[in-house]
Design an enzyme around this catalytic site. Sequence first.
Site, PDB file in Angstrom:
ATOM      1  N   LYS A 227       0.845  -1.201   0.000  1.00 45.92           N
ATOM      2  CA  LYS A 227       0.000   0.000   0.000  1.00 45.92           C
ATOM      3  C   LYS A 227       0.881   1.252   0.000  1.00 45.92           C
ATOM      4  CE  LYS A 227      -3.508   2.335   2.748  1.00 45.92           C
ATOM      5  NZ  LYS A 227      -4.474   2.271   3.840  1.00 45.92           N
ATOM      6  N   GLU A 233      10.579  -4.605   4.547  1.00 48.43           N
ATOM      7  CA  GLU A 233      10.681  -6.023   4.190  1.00 48.43           C
ATOM      8  C   GLU A 233      10.334  -6.216   2.709  1.00 48.43           C
ATOM      9  OE1 GLU A 233       9.053  -4.703   6.688  1.00 48.43           O
ATOM     10  OE2 GLU A 233       9.218  -5.875   8.532  1.00 48.43           O
ATOM     11  N   GLY A 288      -4.980  -1.750   4.839  1.00 48.53           N
ATOM     12  CA  GLY A 288      -4.174  -2.877   4.364  1.00 48.53           C
ATOM     13  C   GLY A 288      -4.824  -4.218   4.661  1.00 48.53           C
ATOM     14  N   ARG A 289      -5.342  -4.385   5.879  1.00 48.92           N
ATOM     15  CA  ARG A 289      -5.908  -5.685   6.268  1.00 48.92           C
ATOM     16  C   ARG A 289      -7.321  -5.901   5.721  1.00 48.92           C
ATOM     17  NH1 ARG A 289      -4.755  -2.263  10.228  1.00 48.92           N
ATOM     18  NH2 ARG A 289      -6.380  -1.396  11.575  1.00 48.92           N
ATOM     19  N   GLU A 374      -5.000  -6.351  14.659  1.00 42.60           N
ATOM     20  CA  GLU A 374      -4.472  -5.034  14.269  1.00 42.60           C
ATOM     21  C   GLU A 374      -5.597  -3.999  14.307  1.00 42.60           C
ATOM     22  OE1 GLU A 374      -0.759  -4.467  11.443  1.00 42.60           O
ATOM     23  OE2 GLU A 374      -2.560  -4.165  10.254  1.00 42.60           O
ATOM     24  N   HIS A 405      -5.532 -33.106  17.700  1.00 40.54           N
ATOM     25  CA  HIS A 405      -4.428 -33.975  18.133  1.00 40.54           C
ATOM     26  C   HIS A 405      -3.268 -33.162  18.686  1.00 40.54           C
ATOM     27  CE1 HIS A 405      -6.414 -37.470  16.396  1.00 40.54           C
ATOM     28  NE2 HIS A 405      -6.857 -36.601  15.500  1.00 40.54           N
ATOM     29  N   LYS A 523       9.241  -0.480  14.314  1.00 39.36           N
ATOM     30  CA  LYS A 523       9.835  -0.140  13.011  1.00 39.36           C
ATOM     31  C   LYS A 523      10.892   0.951  13.190  1.00 39.36           C
ATOM     32  CE  LYS A 523       5.757  -1.001  10.101  1.00 39.36           C
ATOM     33  NZ  LYS A 523       4.755  -0.412   9.230  1.00 39.36           N
TER      34      LYS A 523
HETATM   35  O1  F6P Z   1       3.226  -2.683   9.722  1.00 34.98           O
HETATM   36  C1  F6P Z   1       1.886  -3.046   9.616  1.00 34.98           C
HETATM   37  C2  F6P Z   1       1.389  -2.796   8.231  1.00 34.98           C
HETATM   38  O2  F6P Z   1       1.356  -1.445   7.964  1.00 34.98           O
HETATM   39  C3  F6P Z   1       0.026  -3.423   8.003  1.00 34.98           C
HETATM   40  O3  F6P Z   1      -0.993  -2.649   8.484  1.00 34.98           O
HETATM   41  C4  F6P Z   1       0.038  -3.594   6.527  1.00 34.98           C
HETATM   42  O4  F6P Z   1      -0.938  -4.507   6.102  1.00 34.98           O
HETATM   43  C5  F6P Z   1       1.445  -4.086   6.303  1.00 34.98           C
HETATM   44  O5  F6P Z   1       2.216  -3.399   7.258  1.00 34.98           O
HETATM   45  C6  F6P Z   1       2.002  -3.875   4.932  1.00 34.98           C
HETATM   46  O6  F6P Z   1       1.971  -2.543   4.548  1.00 34.98           O
HETATM   47  P1  F6P Z   1       2.170  -2.121   3.040  1.00 34.98           P
HETATM   48  O7  F6P Z   1       1.082  -2.718   2.228  1.00 34.98           O
HETATM   49  O8  F6P Z   1       2.123  -0.623   3.023  1.00 34.98           O
HETATM   50  O9  F6P Z   1       3.517  -2.628   2.582  1.00 34.98           O
END
Ligand code: F6P
Length: 562
Positions: A227, A233, A288-289, A374, A405, A523
Amino acid sequence: MNQIKENDCMTSSIISMQEHGEDAGPHHPVCRALKAQHASISAMHMRDLFAADPARFERFSLQVGDVLLDYSKNRITEETMGLLVRLAEEADVAGWRERMFGGEKINNTEGRAVLHVALRNRGNQPLIVDGEDVMPKVNAVIAKMGAFAERVRSGAWRGYSGERITDVVNIGIGGSDLGPQMAVQALAPYRHPQLKAHFISNIDGAHVKEVLESLNPETTLFIVASKTFTTQETMTNANHARTWFLAQAQDERHIAGHFVAVSTNREAVTAFGIDPANMFEFWDWVGGRYSLWSAIGLSIMLAVGAERFIELLDGAHAMDAHFRDAPLDRNMPVILALLGVWYNNFFGAQSHAILPYDHALRSLPAYLQQADMESNGKSVDRDGKAVDYDTGPIIWGASGINGQHAFYQLLHQGTRLVPADFIVSVEPHDDLQAHHDILLANFLAQTEALMRGRTLDETQAQTSQFVQHKVFDGNHPSNAILLQTLTPHALGMLVALYEHKIFVQGVIWNLNSYDQWGVELGKQLARRILPELHADATVASHDASTNALINHYRRMSRRTPA
Ligand code: F6P
């Protein structure tokens, strides 16, 4: 079992009462009545409630389209549900629902509307944000995704060497990974037979290496899904994939045929070297979620095709319509939310288990973990005031049949109350009916065992040794959710059901469910620590533990920085 806190009923219902100048606090009538209700229900066993009422299933179940919810195995009576619905009314769930569908900026800390419902607004009624109907741009992106997916799926889209695309790699994390991954897995029977989907999320280099190992750059398409397009990452993994690709393709011009982006950040996408023509856009009013319905779902569409993706949206839209129109006491997301509040705030339950009896839904617990935790893992209300009641529970779970199990022992005989959702499909996609019968029998047996338990007398009739160990108290609540078949439509309904459940709970707890400030601090610190890992001088700027760990790493790590 945990006791309810003195102020555990200080929900937004009470806050709205305060606004109306009425009596507030735990002595408010609804709270008082719910507390009294808790006291009387605590003395009842569901076994007796079932025995006393042969119509209990009819009373406490609800069918919406192909989704059946049986909530009769809960510690409730009609009076309980009546009071809980009053709580929802007083929290103004209906008003907040209209505010959400009306495009109001209910995400107050980020000044954003919350309109994932627009992404699946298949009726196309105008949905307005800042005076603009968002539907034309929503539809334009769906059409662009559809055209692209068709080209890739049909083989018309070729890689730089003229080969067709055989592998799609989604690089993203959190909401840009969990939703698409869960949906692609769930819809496995609908997948294109010659197009494999892969997901890279973890910054641990082992993940990207493992995925790329088996791939050929000539036939691989990367979707960089973020987003913000700034997530460390994702950007690091995307850069690695780009280097891996160029090592073979050699020419930067080939990137256009092998990298596309999904983002709200056009500038950053362009800076990364992806042609904006290959960017699929979405907007800040999509959390995002809550984004699998947006262009973030491109990997889903590539896997199952545009038609099936639209069916997924249709399913979510059907649940949206139900949520918007059904009275609160016959409203599936509202009922699930209220039951959650009942156990969270009155029984002191700390967690909630998601137990799919469906291999295809094995990633649903992880997906819902982000969606719920979240959203509602907050300790200040929407106005920044510290709450003095419990908010979102710990969401956890796994494939139910495997869990039997592994961790079900605690569900049956542990000291904690763990409300659980059991999810299954009536008709499987495979033809192994004997397997499905066993799966179903276990699904039913577990909810029955959790509810009924086994009394001392019943146990003694079966065994004379270790009798106390073999008694089951029962009275453990569960919801059973039955889908007809796990189609794209049914999956859409199921996910939207949980989205709205989370919304309703957020309203009752008076939270902003759509920000996530709690992810920021870690972060920031990671950005500060990163250069320290290979600094010349001993690190001393943190607490003793963090300093020592960094310095240990510096001493022991044989690697030099990349
Ligand atoms: O760090 C949490 C977060 O911002 C989530 O809310 C989001 O889904 C995820 O990281 C990834 O964010 P992006 O789509 O901006 O890379």
